[in-house]
Design an enzyme around this catalytic site. Structure first.
Site, PDB file in Angstrom:
ATOM      1  CG  ASP A  25      34.669  32.402  35.411  1.00 40.28           C
ATOM      2  OD1 ASP A  25      35.448  32.803  34.529  1.00 40.28           O
ATOM      3  OD2 ASP A  25      34.914  32.491  36.631  1.00 40.28           O
ATOM      4  CB  ALA A  27      39.584  31.315  38.389  1.00 43.11           C
ATOM      5  CB  ALA A  58      43.630  41.966  43.756  1.00 40.70           C
ATOM      6  CG  MET A  62      37.984  37.986  39.583  1.00 41.11           C
ATOM      7  SD  MET A  62      39.695  37.940  39.015  1.00 41.11           S
ATOM      8  CE  MET A  62      40.539  38.462  40.502  1.00 41.11           C
ATOM      9  CE  LYS A  66      42.594  36.877  34.831  1.00 42.03           C
ATOM     10  NZ  LYS A  66      41.394  37.017  35.675  1.00 42.03           N
ATOM     11  CG  HIS A  69      41.764  42.600  36.906  1.00 41.10           C
ATOM     12  ND1 HIS A  69      40.984  41.572  37.371  1.00 41.10           N
ATOM     13  CD2 HIS A  69      42.231  43.232  38.015  1.00 41.10           C
ATOM     14  CE1 HIS A  69      40.973  41.581  38.695  1.00 41.10           C
ATOM     15  NE2 HIS A  69      41.734  42.581  39.101  1.00 41.10           N
ATOM     16  NE  ARG A 174      33.638  36.480  31.709  1.00 42.21           N
ATOM     17  CZ  ARG A 174      34.363  35.567  32.332  1.00 42.21           C
ATOM     18  NH1 ARG A 174      35.253  35.919  33.228  1.00 42.21           N
ATOM     19  NH2 ARG A 174      34.184  34.296  32.069  1.00 42.21           N
ATOM     20  CG  ASP A 200      33.650  33.462  40.351  1.00 44.72           C
ATOM     21  OD1 ASP A 200      33.785  33.188  39.142  1.00 44.72           O
ATOM     22  OD2 ASP A 200      34.576  33.920  41.034  1.00 44.72           O
TER      23      ASP A 200
END
Length: 283
Positions: A25, A27, A58, A62, A66, A69, A174, A200
């Site tokens: 990944d 970020a 938020a 994750m 986006k 999300h 994902r 992460d």
């Protein structure tokens, strides 16, 4: 007289003879300790519609693309109630599009501020390349955002052989396996079981498991703890241990085979995975 034959220089054996590739990944994994670029911009984008979103809220979805999300956030009862109270109706697809269109230019403008490599990432990637491993990557970021982030990360020594953006595949993102498997195809990997997915977020770990890969979760550098390096270093040791334990539980529950603090520890984790493969274990 025949010349004295030269002794061939022995080749250094790879420390990971059973592995072929690692898929990362971005970020919170390779750059942006704390994964702040996406989370803070979500908060700001929702605020521009008069909706209060916390950083912890938020962070919840994750790892998803986006747009997904935003959709997931608007399914949260509290945010849905806020939206209904403000606009007189529950949020729908047009509202998801409106927030996404507000989010995108904000994300593009600010992502470069959060492109610093995770400590140890540059050295780790060099070591993996030196061991003959291919480096894949994927992200929940859309391609427009990656087009800004990737050149800055590369200038700092962080780059991958292949990158898949969160909005590029018709099959979706994902927690499906599609971005991870797109890396397998692009890199010419012969066996997905010889790949390791490093992430992460819990959707990113699920992605790797669904793709048939080994998975390594990151407990302190990214989304699960959500702190900058300076914030993390300012905590008492007991608080760091508690946050590590909580993040590890979530990542293991999502399917992580191993959990480490950050990618700086990845070579040791890969050695453990390779040893397990040598004993006949498979993900």
């Amino acid at each position: 007289m025949n010349p004295t034959p030269m002794t061939p220089t022995p080749m250094t054996a790879s420390p990971y003879p059973h592995l072929q590739a690692v898929v990362f990944d971005w970020a919170g994994t390779l750059v942006d300790h704390g994964s702040l670029a996406p989370t803070q911009i979500f908060v700001d984008a929702f605020a521009s519609f008069g909706i209060t979103l916390t950083l912890d809220e938020a962070r919840g979805p994750m790892g998803l693309s986006k747009r997904d999300h935003i959709r997931t956030l608007l399914e949260h009862a509290g945010l849905r109630a806020q939206w209904t109270a403000r606009f007189g109706r529950p949020p729908g697809d047009a509202d998801i599009d409106a927030i996404y269109e507000r989010f995108m230019p904000m994300q593009i403008e600010h992502v470069g501020r959060y492109s610093a490599p995770i400590p140890g990432a540059v050295e780790m990637l060099a070591a993996l390349r030196g061991a003959g491993l291919k480096i894949g990557s994927c992200s929940g970021y859309p391609r427009q955002v990656l087009d800004v982030l990737l050149p800055q990360a590369r200038a700092d020594g962080v780059w991958a052989d292949h990158v898949v953006a969160g909005d590029e595949l018709a099959a979706g993102g994902r927690p499906g396996p599609f971005m991870a498997l797109a890396n397998v195809l692009a890199l010419g990997i012969g066996d997905v079981r010889a790949c390791v997915k490093v992430d992460d977020t819990t959707p990113g770990i699920e992605e790797g498991r669904r793709a048939g890969m080994w998975t390594v979760g990151l407990s302190l550098s990214g989304n699960e703890t959500g702190l900058t390096l300076a914030q993390l270093q300012a905590l008492p040791d007991a608080e760091v241990a508690a946050r590590r334990e909580a993040a590890t539980r979530r990542l293991v529950a999502s399917g992580a085979h191993l959990v480490i603090d950050s990618v700086a520890q990845l070579p040791k984790a890969l050695a453990e995975i390779d040893a397990r493969m040598g004993r006949g274990e498979r993900p």
